[in-house]
Design an enzyme around this catalytic site. Structure first.
Site, short mmCIF file in Angstrom:
data_model
loop_
_atom_site.label_atom_id
_atom_site.label_comp_id
_atom_site.label_asym_id
_atom_site.label_seq_id
_atom_site.Cartn_x
_atom_site.Cartn_y
_atom_site.Cartn_z
N GLU A 8 -5.10 -1.02 2.28
CA GLU A 8 -4.25 -1.97 1.55
C GLU A 8 -3.52 -2.80 2.59
O GLU A 8 -2.32 -2.62 2.82
CB GLU A 8 -3.28 -1.27 0.60
CG GLU A 8 -2.61 -2.29 -0.35
CD GLU A 8 -1.47 -1.76 -1.17
OE1 GLU A 8 -1.63 -0.71 -1.82
OE2 GLU A 8 -0.41 -2.41 -1.16
N HIS A 10 -2.88 -6.61 4.24
CA HIS A 10 -2.90 -7.96 3.70
C HIS A 10 -2.86 -9.05 4.77
O HIS A 10 -2.37 -8.85 5.87
CB HIS A 10 -1.71 -8.16 2.76
CG HIS A 10 -1.62 -7.11 1.70
ND1 HIS A 10 -2.60 -6.94 0.75
CD2 HIS A 10 -0.68 -6.16 1.43
CE1 HIS A 10 -2.25 -5.93 -0.06
NE2 HIS A 10 -1.10 -5.45 0.34
N PHE A 23 9.82 -11.70 -0.41
CA PHE A 23 9.85 -10.26 -0.14
C PHE A 23 10.33 -9.94 1.27
O PHE A 23 10.51 -8.77 1.61
CB PHE A 23 8.46 -9.66 -0.33
CG PHE A 23 7.96 -9.78 -1.75
CD1 PHE A 23 8.57 -9.07 -2.77
CD2 PHE A 23 6.90 -10.61 -2.06
CE1 PHE A 23 8.13 -9.18 -4.07
CE2 PHE A 23 6.45 -10.73 -3.37
CZ PHE A 23 7.07 -10.01 -4.37
N HIS A 163 -3.62 -3.92 -7.47
CA HIS A 163 -2.45 -4.02 -6.58
C HIS A 163 -1.24 -4.54 -7.36
O HIS A 163 -1.40 -5.33 -8.28
CB HIS A 163 -2.79 -4.97 -5.42
CG HIS A 163 -1.72 -5.09 -4.40
ND1 HIS A 163 -0.67 -5.98 -4.52
CD2 HIS A 163 -1.52 -4.41 -3.24
CE1 HIS A 163 0.12 -5.84 -3.46
NE2 HIS A 163 -0.37 -4.90 -2.67
N ASP A 286 -0.15 -0.85 4.17
CA ASP A 286 0.46 -1.97 3.45
C ASP A 286 1.01 -3.00 4.44
O ASP A 286 2.01 -3.65 4.18
CB ASP A 286 1.57 -1.52 2.47
CG ASP A 286 1.64 -2.41 1.23
OD1 ASP A 286 1.02 -3.50 1.23
OD2 ASP A 286 2.30 -2.01 0.26
C1 GRE Z 1 2.70 -5.14 -1.14
O1 GRE Z 1 1.73 -5.80 -0.85
O2 GRE Z 1 2.58 -3.99 -1.57
C2 GRE Z 1 4.06 -5.72 -0.96
C3 GRE Z 1 4.23 -7.08 -1.17
C4 GRE Z 1 5.50 -7.62 -1.00
C5 GRE Z 1 6.56 -6.82 -0.63
C6 GRE Z 1 6.38 -5.49 -0.43
C7 GRE Z 1 5.13 -4.92 -0.60
O3 GRE Z 1 3.20 -7.85 -1.54
O4 GRE Z 1 4.95 -3.61 -0.41
ZN ZN Z 2 0.19 -4.17 -0.76
#
Ligand code: GRE
Ligand code: ZN
Length: 326
Positions: A8, A10, A23, A163, A286
Site C-alpha cells: 500500500e 503511494h 492530509f 483503499h 503506507d
Molecule cells: C492513506 O493513503 O492511507 C493515507 C492518505 C492520506 C493520509 C493518511 C493516510 O491517503 O494514511
Molecule cells: Zn494508503
C-alpha cells in the site's frame, strides 16, 4: 527482515497531487516530493529497510473524487501510463496497481484489462466510493451495475485493493464539529469497513466466488468485530437480512487479505493473524503517509513466529500477486 514486499505504497501525478495536501499541510514540503518521487528517496529508504519490492498505487481520493466521468477516465489512464513507465525502469523493484474510473463500470473494466494485459499490473487499488456526475452523487460497488465489472476482475484473477477515502462532510453529520475524526484517525476506517461489509452482504461473493479483496490498516477494524457481526445477540437467533448466503466471517476469511499499512500495532497484528491465519496478512507501510523506517523497524522486531514473519513480510505477496522476484 530482508526481502520484504510492501503493497500500500503511494505516488502522485500532477493531476492528483493536491488531493494529499490536506492530509499533510504541516509537512507538505516533505510529503509533496515523496509523493512525486519513485526512484530516489523511495528506493533509498527501501534499500535501507529491507524492502525488496513495492506495489505502487496512486494517492487518494484521486480518480474516485473526479465527478466529471470523462476526466476520471483520462486521469486514470494517464496515471496508469506514468506508473507503467516507472515500472519499466525498475521491474525488479516495482509493480503496479491500476487506478480505475469506477464512475463508469464498463470503462473501469476496460482499463483494468488494459492495465493487466498490456501494462503487466498485478491488480487494482480503488479509493472507496466514487462521485459520479456531481459531487453529491455517490456510488458504492455493491450496486447491481458493478456486477459485470466484478466478473471481469474475477476472470483476470487479480486482487482488488479497497483503499480508504473520507466520507463526504455533507453526508457525515456524525463528525460535525469534530474534524479531527476525519482521515486516518478514524473516518477512513469506518467508511472503508462499511463499504467492505456492503460488498459482503450484497451476495457479491456468491456470484463471484473467485474474487480477492485486499484491505489495509489490518482490516479497517473488521477483524475485531467478526465474532459480533455474526453473533449479534446470538440467543435470539435472528439471521442476517441480506442477499448473501453465508455469515460475514465466512466470506471475510475466504475472500479478504489484510495488510499492516499504517497500523504498526503488535496486538492488532496478532489479532489479525488469529482471525484470518498468517497466510492472509501482508506487510505494508503506507508510504509516504507513514515512515518506512517506523513500519519496517516495528515489523522486523514484532513478537511473532519467524515463519509467520517470512509469510507476512514476503511469501504471501509473492503468491497472491504471482510476483516473479528477480
Ligand atoms: C492513506 O493513503 O492511507 C493515507 C492518505 C492520506 C493520509 C493518511 C493516510 O491517503 O494514511
Ligand atoms: Zn494508503
Amino acid at each position: 527482515m530482508q526481502g520484504k514486499i510492501a503493497l500500500e505504497e503511494h505516488f502522485a501525478i500532477d493531476a492528483t497531487l493536491e488531493d494529499s495536501r490536506v492530509f499533510g499541510a504541516h509537512v507538505w514540503e516533505l510529503l509533496r516530493p515523496r509523493l512525486l518521487d519513485i526512484h530516489d528517496t523511495r528506493l533509498r529508504e527501501m534499500d535501507r529497510h529491507g524492502i525488496d519490492m513495492m506495489i505502487l498505487s496512486l494517492n487518494a481520493p484521486a480518480v474516485q473524487a473526479i465527478h466529471d466521468v470523462k476526466r476520471a477516465v483520462a486521469v486514470a489512464r494517464a496515471a496508469n501510463d506514468a506508473l507503467a513507465e516507472n515500472i519499466r525502469r525498475r521491474p525488479d523493484r516495482f509493480a503496479g496497481f491500476a487506478a480505475l474510473p469506477m464512475q463508469d463500470p464498463e470503462a473501469a473494466a476496460a482499463e483494468l484489462v488494459r492495465c493487466v494485459r498490456e501494462l503487466g499490473f498485478v491488480g487494482a487499488l480503488v479509493n472507496g466510493f466514487s462521485q459520479v456526475g456531481s459531487p453529491d452523487n455517490v456510488v458504492y460497488y455493491d450496486l447491481p451495475q458493478y456486477r459485470p465489472f466484478w466478473r471481469t476482475v474475477e476472470a483476470l484473477d487479480v486482487p482488488f485493493y479497497l483503499h480508504p477515502r473520507n466520507p463526504l462532510p455533507t453526508w457525515a453529520r456524525q463528525y460535525e464539529g469534530h474534524d479531527w475524526l476525519f482521515g486516518p484517525n478514524w473516518a477512513f476506517h469506518a467508511e472503508t469497513a462499511v463499504h467492505a461489509l456492503r460488498l459482503v452482504g450484497s451476495g457479491l461473493f456468491d456470484e463471484c466466488p473467485g474474487l480477492k479483496i485486499v484491505l489495509g490498516h489490518l482490516g479497517e477494524g473488521i477483524p475485531v468485530y467478526l465474532w459480533r457481526i455474526d453473533g449479534r445477540n446470538g440467543w435470539m437467533k435472528a439471521p442476517h437480512k441480506y442477499a448473501a448466503k453465508e455469515g460475514v466471517g465466512y466470506y471475510f476469511r475466504r475472500h479478504f487479505h489484510l495488510t499492516t499499512s499504517g497500523n504498526f500495532s503488535t496486538p492488532a497484528l496478532i489479532n489479525a493473524v488469529t482471525e484470518m491465519g498468517a497466510d492472509r496478512v501482508m506487510f505494508s507501510v503506507d508510504w509516504p503517509f507513514e515512515a518506512i523506517e517506523e513500519g519496517a523497524e516495528w515489523f522486523d522486531n514484532a513478537a511473532i513466529e519467524a515463519s509467520d514473519r517470512a509469510k507476512i513480510g514476503r511469501v504471501n505477496a509473492v503468491n497472491l500477486f504471482k510476483l516473479k522476484p528477480h
